[in-house]
Design a protein around this motif. Structure first.
Motif, PDB file in Angstrom:
ATOM      1  N   TYR A  69      43.139  44.380  47.688  1.00 19.05           N
ATOM      2  CA  TYR A  69      42.658  43.185  46.980  1.00 19.05           C
ATOM      3  C   TYR A  69      43.551  42.897  45.781  1.00 19.05           C
ATOM      4  O   TYR A  69      43.822  41.741  45.451  1.00 19.05           O
ATOM      5  CB  TYR A  69      41.225  43.386  46.487  1.00 19.05           C
ATOM      6  CG  TYR A  69      40.178  43.359  47.574  1.00 19.05           C
ATOM      7  CD1 TYR A  69      40.275  42.489  48.655  1.00 19.05           C
ATOM      8  CD2 TYR A  69      39.074  44.206  47.511  1.00 19.05           C
ATOM      9  CE1 TYR A  69      39.314  42.466  49.631  1.00 19.05           C
ATOM     10  CE2 TYR A  69      38.103  44.191  48.489  1.00 19.05           C
ATOM     11  CZ  TYR A  69      38.228  43.325  49.553  1.00 19.05           C
ATOM     12  OH  TYR A  69      37.267  43.300  50.519  1.00 19.05           O
TER      13      TYR A  69
ATOM     14  N   MET B 248      46.712  41.390  46.990  1.00 14.97           N
ATOM     15  CA  MET B 248      46.462  39.998  47.357  1.00 14.97           C
ATOM     16  C   MET B 248      46.398  39.133  46.099  1.00 14.97           C
ATOM     17  O   MET B 248      47.003  38.063  46.040  1.00 14.97           O
ATOM     18  CB  MET B 248      45.143  39.944  48.151  1.00 14.97           C
ATOM     19  CG  MET B 248      44.703  38.590  48.618  1.00 14.97           C
ATOM     20  SD  MET B 248      43.714  37.720  47.398  1.00 14.97           S
ATOM     21  CE  MET B 248      42.255  38.768  47.391  1.00 14.97           C
ATOM     22  N   GLY B 249      45.671  39.626  45.088  1.00 19.32           N
ATOM     23  CA  GLY B 249      45.553  38.875  43.839  1.00 19.32           C
ATOM     24  C   GLY B 249      46.909  38.653  43.183  1.00 19.32           C
ATOM     25  O   GLY B 249      47.211  37.563  42.712  1.00 19.32           O
ATOM     26  N   ARG B 250      47.720  39.703  43.181  1.00 19.61           N
ATOM     27  CA  ARG B 250      49.060  39.576  42.592  1.00 19.61           C
ATOM     28  C   ARG B 250      49.885  38.542  43.340  1.00 19.61           C
ATOM     29  O   ARG B 250      50.598  37.738  42.731  1.00 19.61           O
ATOM     30  CB  ARG B 250      49.781  40.924  42.628  1.00 19.61           C
ATOM     31  CG  ARG B 250      49.282  41.902  41.610  1.00 19.61           C
ATOM     32  CD  ARG B 250      50.405  42.823  41.154  1.00 19.61           C
ATOM     33  NE  ARG B 250      49.892  43.926  40.364  1.00 19.61           N
ATOM     34  CZ  ARG B 250      49.451  43.800  39.127  1.00 19.61           C
ATOM     35  NH1 ARG B 250      49.467  42.613  38.537  1.00 19.61           N
ATOM     36  NH2 ARG B 250      48.984  44.840  38.471  1.00 19.61           N
TER      37      ARG B 250
ATOM     38  N   LEU C 189      48.838  36.029  44.802  1.00 18.64           N
ATOM     39  CA  LEU C 189      48.349  34.694  44.431  1.00 18.64           C
ATOM     40  C   LEU C 189      48.717  34.347  42.992  1.00 18.64           C
ATOM     41  O   LEU C 189      48.416  33.264  42.517  1.00 18.64           O
ATOM     42  CB  LEU C 189      46.830  34.621  44.589  1.00 18.64           C
ATOM     43  CG  LEU C 189      46.276  34.524  46.009  1.00 18.64           C
ATOM     44  CD1 LEU C 189      44.761  34.480  45.977  1.00 18.64           C
ATOM     45  CD2 LEU C 189      46.803  33.287  46.713  1.00 18.64           C
ATOM     46  N   GLY C 190      49.329  35.305  42.298  1.00 17.69           N
ATOM     47  CA  GLY C 190      49.801  35.031  40.948  1.00 17.69           C
ATOM     48  C   GLY C 190      48.824  35.391  39.842  1.00 17.69           C
ATOM     49  O   GLY C 190      48.936  34.884  38.735  1.00 17.69           O
ATOM     50  N   ALA C 191      47.852  36.273  40.123  1.00 18.39           N
ATOM     51  CA  ALA C 191      46.881  36.643  39.102  1.00 18.39           C
ATOM     52  C   ALA C 191      47.512  37.563  38.060  1.00 18.39           C
ATOM     53  O   ALA C 191      48.330  38.419  38.393  1.00 18.39           O
ATOM     54  CB  ALA C 191      45.683  37.340  39.743  1.00 18.39           C
TER      55      ALA C 191
ATOM     56  N   GLN D  20      43.234  38.579  34.668  1.00 22.45           N
ATOM     57  CA  GLN D  20      42.484  37.875  35.717  1.00 22.45           C
ATOM     58  C   GLN D  20      42.045  38.829  36.821  1.00 22.45           C
ATOM     59  O   GLN D  20      40.948  38.703  37.364  1.00 22.45           O
ATOM     60  CB  GLN D  20      43.330  36.747  36.302  1.00 22.45           C
ATOM     61  CG  GLN D  20      43.489  35.575  35.344  1.00 22.45           C
ATOM     62  CD  GLN D  20      44.524  34.575  35.816  1.00 22.45           C
ATOM     63  OE1 GLN D  20      45.521  34.935  36.436  1.00 22.45           O
ATOM     64  NE2 GLN D  20      44.312  33.309  35.525  1.00 22.45           N
ATOM     65  N   LEU D  21      42.919  39.800  37.150  1.00 19.40           N
ATOM     66  CA  LEU D  21      42.558  40.774  38.179  1.00 19.40           C
ATOM     67  C   LEU D  21      41.383  41.627  37.728  1.00 19.40           C
ATOM     68  O   LEU D  21      40.452  41.883  38.495  1.00 19.40           O
ATOM     69  CB  LEU D  21      43.749  41.669  38.506  1.00 19.40           C
ATOM     70  CG  LEU D  21      44.819  41.046  39.400  1.00 19.40           C
ATOM     71  CD1 LEU D  21      45.988  41.997  39.549  1.00 19.40           C
ATOM     72  CD2 LEU D  21      44.239  40.726  40.768  1.00 19.40           C
TER      73      LEU D  21
ATOM     74  N   ARG E 170      39.127  40.816  35.509  1.00 18.39           N
ATOM     75  CA  ARG E 170      37.937  39.975  35.394  1.00 18.39           C
ATOM     76  C   ARG E 170      37.345  39.624  36.761  1.00 18.39           C
ATOM     77  O   ARG E 170      36.153  39.751  36.993  1.00 18.39           O
ATOM     78  CB  ARG E 170      38.310  38.680  34.648  1.00 18.39           C
ATOM     79  CG  ARG E 170      37.134  37.770  34.344  1.00 18.39           C
ATOM     80  CD  ARG E 170      37.628  36.406  33.906  1.00 18.39           C
ATOM     81  NE  ARG E 170      38.375  35.760  34.974  1.00 18.39           N
ATOM     82  CZ  ARG E 170      39.148  34.692  34.809  1.00 18.39           C
ATOM     83  NH1 ARG E 170      39.300  34.162  33.625  1.00 18.39           N
ATOM     84  NH2 ARG E 170      39.778  34.158  35.833  1.00 18.39           N
ATOM     85  N   ASP E 171      38.202  39.201  37.704  1.00 20.00           N
ATOM     86  CA  ASP E 171      37.687  38.647  38.954  1.00 20.00           C
ATOM     87  C   ASP E 171      37.590  39.659  40.092  1.00 20.00           C
ATOM     88  O   ASP E 171      36.843  39.453  41.042  1.00 20.00           O
ATOM     89  CB  ASP E 171      38.585  37.486  39.420  1.00 20.00           C
ATOM     90  CG  ASP E 171      38.469  36.279  38.501  1.00 20.00           C
ATOM     91  OD1 ASP E 171      37.579  36.304  37.623  1.00 20.00           O
ATOM     92  OD2 ASP E 171      39.251  35.334  38.649  1.00 20.00           O
ATOM     93  N   VAL E 172      38.371  40.724  40.030  1.00 23.30           N
ATOM     94  CA  VAL E 172      38.363  41.674  41.144  1.00 23.30           C
ATOM     95  C   VAL E 172      37.801  43.027  40.732  1.00 23.30           C
ATOM     96  O   VAL E 172      36.822  43.519  41.305  1.00 23.30           O
ATOM     97  CB  VAL E 172      39.789  41.860  41.728  1.00 23.30           C
ATOM     98  CG1 VAL E 172      39.751  42.831  42.890  1.00 23.30           C
ATOM     99  CG2 VAL E 172      40.356  40.523  42.171  1.00 23.30           C
TER     100      VAL E 172
ATOM    101  N   ARG F  50      34.025  43.052  39.333  1.00 20.77           N
ATOM    102  CA  ARG F  50      33.070  42.774  40.414  1.00 20.77           C
ATOM    103  C   ARG F  50      33.095  43.865  41.474  1.00 20.77           C
ATOM    104  O   ARG F  50      32.072  44.251  42.018  1.00 20.77           O
ATOM    105  CB  ARG F  50      33.371  41.419  41.057  1.00 20.77           C
ATOM    106  CG  ARG F  50      32.893  40.224  40.274  1.00 20.77           C
ATOM    107  CD  ARG F  50      31.442  40.340  39.839  1.00 20.77           C
ATOM    108  NE  ARG F  50      30.502  40.459  40.933  1.00 20.77           N
ATOM    109  CZ  ARG F  50      29.919  39.455  41.535  1.00 20.77           C
ATOM    110  NH1 ARG F  50      30.166  38.236  41.146  1.00 20.77           N
ATOM    111  NH2 ARG F  50      29.064  39.673  42.515  1.00 20.77           N
ATOM    112  N   GLY F  51      34.293  44.370  41.776  1.00 17.67           N
ATOM    113  CA  GLY F  51      34.413  45.396  42.812  1.00 17.67           C
ATOM    114  C   GLY F  51      33.779  46.717  42.418  1.00 17.67           C
ATOM    115  O   GLY F  51      33.245  47.429  43.255  1.00 17.67           O
TER     116      GLY F  51
END
Lengths: 266, 272
Positions: free
Chosen positions: B168, B171-173, B175-177, B181-182, B184-186, B189-190
């Motif tokens: 994940y 994948m986030g990287r 997408l340019g996170a 952001q990683l 916070r969003d991954v 939550r994970g």
């Protein structure tokens, strides 16, 4: 002369195992050029460095040697101009389909409502309209893979990289998805680089096919696929298609056979 | 489909009620059996009241404690101690866990120290807190709650971040996170289920700390009240206080479970 969409020159990559210090030569002196609007496939045996190649182009791996340029700009890390479609869908399970697709836009500070509008548009393109509020868990494997594609397309990239996107689907779904991809690609005409070990898939989708050798991966041959577009699934059963298919099989296995014959002689 | 499974079964009347609440009903039956056994032992067995008071006596004591408002100042005192210690533990435990999981440097820097402290019986710090904060005020017991609750929260958060799938992140990287952001969003939550598991563990340890923290020289609080009644052999009041502890634990855990369920709607639980 116009600048090619993707230019890879003299790319080599070595992995070093942190513990043993042993080096693994993944790619050796790979150079290739992809023109704007072209669909190119890279095929090769397992461990020929196909995925390494994609990761380098996506900016996720810094190559040991060589240069990668997208639109004449050197790749120094992930950027919005390259979209990556992964082998596994990798949708975040706690986000809905819409949230997953629009996430990449939100990371770029596109405001929420505009991101949702653009995401919805792409979701329509990949044929998932009506499923925006579903969580990945309730989507089938094929649908998840469409979402994966949508997530890459929503950023409107200059270049789409596909890393064996259908390898984990059942045979029937794979066929359908290949057809869907052809349809989406023919509608958008995005420059695409597909990595696969499925030769039929490569012939069906690509304009040109780069055949890589076993480790370290080198370009063995380039095959131009002159099949008419738009391509339907029926084309797979034409003689010309099968000829291309056979030619690439031969290219891939030739080396192995030669070695075996030499071994048995000595 | 999962959704269909939920709506199968009888649709109306008593049967439906039993079907829907089968687990809760069984649970209540279990408690009922326990209380019955307790009654039988204390009444029929003629066990002295100061050893095992009958359930109705404990219930009466519980009622009196609240009706006379005798328990209220102690309860309020303990609530403050718990909230202060637990909140500080949650904030610092989750933050440090995220940092240790994300930045290798922070992990190497603190790993040995954390392991050492984690293996130390943390009750050993109570006399130290007594010296630091004195007997008056909430701070010595709040500090005890903190030291007990901090580690399970930290260790579980850390485990959650490490379990968070590498793919994940990749994948986030792609997408340019950014790192922020990683996280916070991954990552947050994970690792959420692990963090909640840590918070739940920390609840019972924090409640234990409320008792342990009041062991020495306390002048208020539920732990103090417990020892007061214990020393006076007023067993039924003592048990009533224990019951207050149990109910608090159940309530806090139920609240945490609500939070967890709210954030994991995507998992579509069928049975727990």
């Amino acid at each position: 002369m116009t600048t090619p969409k993707l230019l890879i020159s003299n790319l080599s990559h070595l992995y070093q195992d942190a513990k043993s210090g042993r080096k693994l030569h993944a790619l050796h002196n790979v150079s290739l050029k992809v023109d704007d609007g072209e669909f190119v496939a890279v095929v090769g045996p397992n461990g020929c460095g196909k995925t390494t190649l994609l990761n380098v182009v996506a900016g996720l791996i810094r190559p040991t040697y060589g240069r990668v340029m997208v639109d004449g700009v050197p790749v120094n890390g992930p950027s919005g101009s390259v979209g990556l479609v992964f082998q596994h869908p990798l949708l975040l399970p706690w986000k809905t389909l819409l949230e997953n697709v629009s996430w990449g836009l939100e990371l770029r500070d596109v405001n929420r409502s505009e991101a949702a509008t653009r995401a919805r548009e792409v979701i329509r393109t990949v044929g998932l309209l009506g499923f925006e509020d579903y969580y990945p868990k309730s989507l089938s494997g094929g649908m998840q893979q469409r979402a994966n594609l949508a997530r890459a397309l929503v950023l409107d990239p200059e270049l789409v990289l596909l890393d064996e996107p259908f390898a984990n689907l059942d045979a029937q779904t794979r066929e359908i998805m290949q057809y869907e991809l052809v349809r989406v690609w023919e509608a958008t005409r995005k420059t695409a680089l597909l990595v696969t070990h499925n030769i039929t898939e490569a012939v069906y989708l690509a304009d040109r096919i780069f055949v890589l050798t076993k480790r370290p991966g080198k370009i063995k041959d380039i095959v131009r696929v002159d099949l008419p577009r738009p391509r339907t699934l029926a084309i797979k059963r034409t003689l010309r298609f099968l000829e291309y298919d056979g030619r690439i099989w031969d290219l891939l296995e030739m080396g192995e056979h030669e070695k075996k014959i030499q071994c048995s002689k000595t | 489909m999962d959704e269909e499974d939920i709506v199968t079964g009888p649709q109306f009347g008593l049967k439906r009620f039993v079907y829907r609440y089968a687990y809760s009903l069984l649970g209540l039956t279990g408690i009922g059996l326990f209380v019955s056994l307790w009654s039988v032992i204390s009444i029929v067995g003629r066990v002295p009241e100061y050893l095992i008071p009958a359930p109705h006596l404990v219930a009466a004591s519980l009622y009196d404690l609240f009706a006379s408002k005798a328990i209220i100042p102690h309860l309020w005192f303990s609530v403050q101690e718990f909230l202060v210690g637990y909140s500080l533990a949650a904030i610092s435990g989750v933050s440090l866990g995220l940092l240790m999981g994300w930045y290798k440097g922070v992990n190497y820097l603190s790993d040995m120290l954390v392991s050492a402290l984690y293996s130390t019986p943390r009750i050993a710090f109570v006399p130290l807190f007594l010296i630091f904060f004195g007997v008056i005020g909430i701070w010595k017991t709040a500090a005890t709650v903190f030291i007990m609750a901090f580690f399970p929260i930290l260790v579980n958060t850390l485990a959650g971040v490490k379990l968070c799938e590498e793919s994940y992140i990749r994948m986030g990287r792609a997408l340019g996170a950014t790192d922020y952001q990683l996280i916070r969003d991954v990552v947050i939550r994970g690792s959420f289920p692990s963090v909640i598991a840590g918070l739940r563990l920390a609840t019972s340890l924090g409640l234990t700390a409320l008792v342990v923290g009041d062991l020495y020289g306390a002048q208020a609080g539920l732990g103090y009240l417990l020892f007061l009644y214990g020393n006076a052999f007023r067993t039924s009041e003592m048990m009533a206080v224990i019951l207050v502890f149990s109910l608090t634990g159940v309530l806090v855990n139920a609240a945490l479970k609500r939070i967890e369920d709210h954030f994991s709607a995507w998992r579509l639980r069928v049975a727990d």
